[in-house]
Design a protein around this motif. Structure first.
Motif, PDB file in Angstrom:
ATOM      1  N   UNK A  71       0.832  -1.198   0.000  1.00 31.36           N
ATOM      2  CA  UNK A  71       0.000   0.000   0.000  1.00 31.36           C
ATOM      3  C   UNK A  71       0.874   1.258   0.000  1.00 31.36           C
ATOM      4  N   UNK A  72       0.484   2.257  -0.783  1.00 28.67           N
ATOM      5  CA  UNK A  72       1.216   3.513  -0.825  1.00 28.67           C
ATOM      6  C   UNK A  72       2.554   3.414  -1.527  1.00 28.67           C
ATOM      7  N   UNK A  73       2.714   2.428  -2.391  1.00 31.08           N
ATOM      8  CA  UNK A  73       3.985   2.243  -3.097  1.00 31.08           C
ATOM      9  C   UNK A  73       3.746   2.118  -4.593  1.00 31.08           C
ATOM     10  N   UNK A  74       4.824   2.338  -5.346  1.00 31.93           N
ATOM     11  CA  UNK A  74       4.782   2.188  -6.787  1.00 31.93           C
ATOM     12  C   UNK A  74       6.103   1.587  -7.251  1.00 31.93           C
ATOM     13  N   UNK A  75       6.111   1.059  -8.459  1.00 30.48           N
ATOM     14  CA  UNK A  75       7.326   0.489  -9.025  1.00 30.48           C
ATOM     15  C   UNK A  75       8.207   1.597  -9.585  1.00 30.48           C
ATOM     16  N   UNK A  76       9.520   1.454  -9.420  1.00 30.40           N
ATOM     17  CA  UNK A  76      10.457   2.411  -9.998  1.00 30.40           C
ATOM     18  C   UNK A  76      10.390   2.308 -11.517  1.00 30.40           C
ATOM     19  N   UNK A  77      10.592   3.426 -12.185  1.00 33.88           N
ATOM     20  CA  UNK A  77      10.596   3.426 -13.643  1.00 33.88           C
ATOM     21  C   UNK A  77      11.746   2.560 -14.131  1.00 33.88           C
ATOM     22  N   UNK A  78      11.495   1.717 -15.105  1.00 34.46           N
ATOM     23  CA  UNK A  78      12.524   0.859 -15.670  1.00 34.46           C
ATOM     24  C   UNK A  78      12.801  -0.405 -14.883  1.00 34.46           C
ATOM     25  N   UNK A  79      12.005  -0.686 -13.841  1.00 33.31           N
ATOM     26  CA  UNK A  79      12.200  -1.910 -13.056  1.00 33.31           C
ATOM     27  C   UNK A  79      11.891  -3.112 -13.937  1.00 33.31           C
ATOM     28  N   UNK A  80      12.836  -4.037 -14.030  1.00 35.41           N
ATOM     29  CA  UNK A  80      12.603  -5.246 -14.821  1.00 35.41           C
ATOM     30  C   UNK A  80      12.287  -6.410 -13.884  1.00 35.41           C
ATOM     31  N   UNK A  81      11.378  -7.242 -14.328  1.00 34.73           N
ATOM     32  CA  UNK A  81      10.980  -8.395 -13.524  1.00 34.73           C
ATOM     33  C   UNK A  81      11.952  -9.540 -13.766  1.00 34.73           C
ATOM     34  N   UNK A  82      12.267 -10.311 -12.723  1.00 38.59           N
ATOM     35  CA  UNK A  82      13.231 -11.401 -12.871  1.00 38.59           C
ATOM     36  C   UNK A  82      12.665 -12.570 -13.662  1.00 38.59           C
TER      37      UNK A  82
END
Length: 188
Positions: A71-82
């Motif tokens: 909650x209250x969070x977002x993914x960093x721009x350019x985050x790649x999934x493993x």
């Protein structure tokens, strides 16, 4: 005059509320990195956050998966999934409700994750999720009944019938211990 004052007051309250929402969105937590590794002890996921915040997990079956909400969070721009690794056959993200980031770990088999914990890291707090042993080599709980019971022991001629020899009890005790450990880990 009184009506205009109430209208101005409502307008100011609305602006204050809008400002608070904008402030929270601008300073929302961020998930900076996501790593997935497999080792001798099982599969480990590490989620790097910029600040420690609320986290909730939920295990689901049919298909098996672990859901982690921030909650209250977002993914960093350019985050790649493993890439898939160990018991984790896929990772995906989404937003079930505005302002909440969800990470879903699709699992290859039903296996319980150990209690999530937050560790300090160089880039910020790290949420650690571990699936011990990935279930490989561990005896399923259904095999507990397959361990020979003490009543099936028949003594060799000329030996005491009161207790089986030590060698005969060592293997069933190890199997029962391994099964009990597997049950305990799956309950966690």
């Amino acid at each position: 005059m009184r009506i205009k004052g109430a209208t101005v007051q409502k307008g100011l309250m609305g602006l204050a509320l809008l400002g608070a929402v904008a402030w929270n969105l601008a300073h929302a937590g961020q998930i900076k990195d996501l790593q997935l590794r497999t080792g001798a002890t099982g599969t480990r996921a590490e989620i790097v956050m910029d600040a420690q915040g609320g986290v909730s997990t939920l295990s689901l079956s049919g298909p098996d998966r672990l859901v982690v909400d921030f909650p209250g969070s977002d993914l960093a721009k350019g985050l790649s999934l493993p890439a898939p690794s160990g018991v984790v056959k896929g990772v995906r993200t989404g937003h079930p409700v505005p302002g909440t980031t969800r990470i879903v770990f699709d699992l290859a088999q039903p296996i319980a994750v150990l209690k999530p914990r937050v560790e300090p890291g160089a880039q910020g707090p790290v949420l650690v999720l571990e699936w011990p042993g990935d279930g490989a080599g561990a005896a399923p709980a259904t095999q507990v009944g397959a361990v020979p019971a003490a009543s099936t022991y028949t003594p060799a001629p000329g030996t005491s019938a009161s207790a089986p020899p030590l060698a005969a009890t060592a293997e069933p005790d190890l199997a029962a211990s391994a099964a009990a450990t597997t049950r305990l880990i799956s309950e966690l």
